[in-house]
Design a protein around this motif. Structure first.
Motif, PDB file in Angstrom:
ATOM      1  N   THR A 114      54.336 -35.269  91.651  1.00 37.25           N
ATOM      2  CA  THR A 114      53.949 -34.843  92.994  1.00 37.25           C
ATOM      3  C   THR A 114      55.152 -34.959  93.918  1.00 37.25           C
ATOM      4  OG1 THR A 114      53.196 -37.070  93.570  1.00 37.25           O
ATOM      5  CG2 THR A 114      51.540 -35.536  92.691  1.00 37.25           C
ATOM      6  N   LYS A 162      43.528 -33.284 109.170  1.00 38.77           N
ATOM      7  CA  LYS A 162      42.633 -33.308 108.013  1.00 38.77           C
ATOM      8  C   LYS A 162      42.677 -32.022 107.189  1.00 38.77           C
ATOM      9  CE  LYS A 162      37.683 -33.946 106.916  1.00 38.77           C
ATOM     10  NZ  LYS A 162      37.904 -34.955 105.856  1.00 38.77           N
ATOM     11  N   ARG A 178      46.177 -30.777 105.549  1.00 36.83           N
ATOM     12  CA  ARG A 178      46.618 -31.630 104.442  1.00 36.83           C
ATOM     13  C   ARG A 178      45.748 -31.412 103.205  1.00 36.83           C
ATOM     14  NH1 ARG A 178      45.813 -36.456 104.731  1.00 36.83           N
ATOM     15  NH2 ARG A 178      47.621 -37.394 103.718  1.00 36.83           N
ATOM     16  N   GLU A 179      44.441 -31.312 103.413  1.00 35.74           N
ATOM     17  CA  GLU A 179      43.544 -31.096 102.276  1.00 35.74           C
ATOM     18  C   GLU A 179      43.810 -29.756 101.599  1.00 35.74           C
ATOM     19  OE1 GLU A 179      39.543 -31.521 103.585  1.00 35.74           O
ATOM     20  OE2 GLU A 179      39.644 -33.714 103.754  1.00 35.74           O
ATOM     21  N   ALA A 191      47.207 -29.954  99.693  1.00 35.38           N
ATOM     22  CA  ALA A 191      47.108 -30.830  98.530  1.00 35.38           C
ATOM     23  C   ALA A 191      46.234 -30.230  97.430  1.00 35.38           C
ATOM     24  CB  ALA A 191      46.566 -32.195  98.943  1.00 35.38           C
ATOM     25  N   ALA A 192      45.272 -29.381  97.810  1.00 30.56           N
ATOM     26  CA  ALA A 192      44.414 -28.744  96.808  1.00 30.56           C
ATOM     27  C   ALA A 192      45.140 -27.645  96.049  1.00 30.56           C
ATOM     28  CB  ALA A 192      43.165 -28.171  97.479  1.00 30.56           C
ATOM     29  N   GLY A 220      51.300 -35.369  97.150  1.00 30.03           N
ATOM     30  CA  GLY A 220      50.556 -36.609  97.234  1.00 30.03           C
ATOM     31  C   GLY A 220      49.560 -36.565  98.378  1.00 30.03           C
ATOM     32  N   LYS A 221      48.528 -37.377  98.297  1.00 28.86           N
ATOM     33  CA  LYS A 221      47.457 -37.347  99.291  1.00 28.86           C
ATOM     34  C   LYS A 221      47.481 -38.546 100.234  1.00 28.86           C
ATOM     35  CE  LYS A 221      44.421 -34.663  96.255  1.00 28.86           C
ATOM     36  NZ  LYS A 221      43.093 -34.586  95.584  1.00 28.86           N
ATOM     37  N   LYS A 222      48.388 -39.501 100.003  1.00 28.67           N
ATOM     38  CA  LYS A 222      48.459 -40.676 100.863  1.00 28.67           C
ATOM     39  C   LYS A 222      49.312 -40.376 102.091  1.00 28.67           C
ATOM     40  CE  LYS A 222      50.109 -43.132  97.501  1.00 28.67           C
ATOM     41  NZ  LYS A 222      50.647 -44.264  96.721  1.00 28.67           N
ATOM     42  N   ASN A 282      53.003 -40.030 101.717  1.00 30.86           N
ATOM     43  CA  ASN A 282      53.522 -38.794 101.122  1.00 30.86           C
ATOM     44  C   ASN A 282      53.754 -37.707 102.166  1.00 30.86           C
ATOM     45  OD1 ASN A 282      50.974 -39.416  98.713  1.00 30.86           O
ATOM     46  ND2 ASN A 282      53.110 -39.991  98.487  1.00 30.86           N
ATOM     47  N   TRP A 283      53.336 -37.947 103.424  1.00 25.72           N
ATOM     48  CA  TRP A 283      53.321 -36.889 104.426  1.00 25.72           C
ATOM     49  C   TRP A 283      54.080 -37.268 105.692  1.00 25.72           C
ATOM     50  CZ3 TRP A 283      51.058 -32.004 104.348  1.00 25.72           C
ATOM     51  CH2 TRP A 283      50.323 -31.696 103.200  1.00 25.72           C
TER      52      TRP A 283
END
Length: 375
Positions: A151, A222, A225-226, A229-230, A235-237, A240-241
């Motif tokens: 990732t 929200k 990012r979703e 990431a999809a 990364g989803k944390k 990571n952003w």
């Protein structure tokens, strides 16, 4: 030919030059004192001046990216054709759809594994139902077999208002700069999500969840990012952003990291301001809600709310930037907290323009890269 085409600029300069030469050549013939001669002189002078102003305007637009197209210049939106299915997850196409791809400037043979790739995408907000275009830069490593299970950290990059996402690619050169810095070992390979903060055009929402209106802050904290990431290996944390922006985008970047440290671990505001304006472009952002208005004031937020666990970078110039004093105040307030880490880039001189931001982008990318993780 497009508004930003070099051919349009060249033709306008050539036309202005021909009118100037024609004016000099015809002036003696129009020296008589009759209405035809006077009208001819006025017409030539007016046409020459208009041609000169057009050339200067086109040149300035080329340099600073104020408008991306003729439709943009005349107030017509061109990115309204994306169909959104508001069922859960954004419909069968998912929350993010790639609509075009392009090579990175200077990317060698143009192969993604050697130069990276820029993808134009349509992002559909699952909870806010906001639909907006963006450009996603994927580094060369993203396409290498050795990285196929890895990732990558990601940074959202925002323009000012009413800037264009294309300017982040073509004028501020984020993809080219990120690729070169990673190649030199000055930063880790990162994904960049480049877009306007104006996701409900033409309104300038200042990344605010407007009561009864566009929920722009939630979209960036929200939905965006979703969606990314999809679709990509990101990364989803929060670690990571990151998020970067200039002018209005800089204000948005700082606010999003301060309000949502669970979403963004680091933010950089280039020539940012620290309080949402209320003007004809924004309309009534807060609908009389004093709490919303106060929390959108970043200086007030640092004084009156718990310090966010985030790393923040602010930039200004001692000469040429109107935000210098406010930036110094922001730094003082952030330093007084026990959780917020603040850094700065202060130039001796530099205006609120692309040239200044180009000087700040390389160290900004290095800074944010050092504060993000790929795990």
């Amino acid at each position: 030919m497009g508004l930003t085409s070099n051919k349009v600029l060249l033709l306008s300069v050539l036309f202005a030059l021909l009118l100037f030469v024609g004016t000099v050549w015809l002036w003696p013939r129009l020296a008589e004192r009759n209405w035809r001669a006077v009208g001819g002189r006025v017409g030539l002078l007016l046409a020459t001046q208009l041609a000169l102003f057009a050339s200067i305007g086109l040149s300035a637009n080329q340099a600073f990216g104020f408008y991306a197209s003729w439709a943009d210049l005349f107030g017509q939106e061109t990115e309204q054709g994306v169909v959104v299915d508001h069922s859960s997850g954004g419909g069968s196409a998912g929350p993010l759809r790639v609509v075009d791809t392009r090579r990175v400037d200077g990317g060698g043979n143009g192969r993604p594994r050697s130069g990276g790739q820029v993808q134009k995408v349509a992002v559909n907000g699952r909870t806010t139902h906001i639909t907006t275009p963006a450009y996603v830069y994927l580094p060369p490593e993203y396409f290498e077999p050795a990285y196929r299970t890895r990732t990558f950290p990601a940074a959202v990059v925002l323009t000012g208002y009413p800037g264009t996402a294309e300017a982040l690619v073509d004028k501020l050169h984020y993809p080219r700069t990120a690729r070169q810095l990673a190649r030199d070992g000055s930063m880790q390979p990162m994904i960049l999500v480049m877009m306007r903060p104006t996701v409900a055009p033409p309104r300038d929402t200042e990344c605010v969840d407007i009561p009864g209106g566009p929920q722009t802050e939630t979209f960036f904290a929200k939905d965006l990012r979703e969606a990314v990431a999809a679709h990509y290996r990101v990364g989803k944390k929060a670690s990571n952003w990151g998020i970067i922006g200039d002018s209005t985008g800089g204000y948005c970047a700082l606010k999003l990291a301060m309000h949502h440290p669970e979403a963004y671990a680091a933010a950089a505001g280039l020539s940012a301001y620290y309080k949402a304006p209320i003007d004809p472009t924004t309309g009534d952002l807060f609908h009389g809600n004093k709490t919303l208005r106060n929390e959108a004031d970043l200086l007030w937020f640092l004084k009156n709310r718990s310090a966010p666990a985030a790393s923040l970078l602010v930039t200004s110039s001692r000469a040429g930037e109107s935000n210098y004093k406010a930036t110094q105040k922001f730094i003082e307030l952030a330093k007084a907290t026990d959780r917020t880490k603040v850094s700065s880039i202060i130039l001796e001189s530099g205006g609120h323009n692309f040239n200044t931001w180009r000087r700040e982008i390389p160290p900004t990318l290095q800074w944010i890269s050092g504060r993000l993780s790929d795990r």
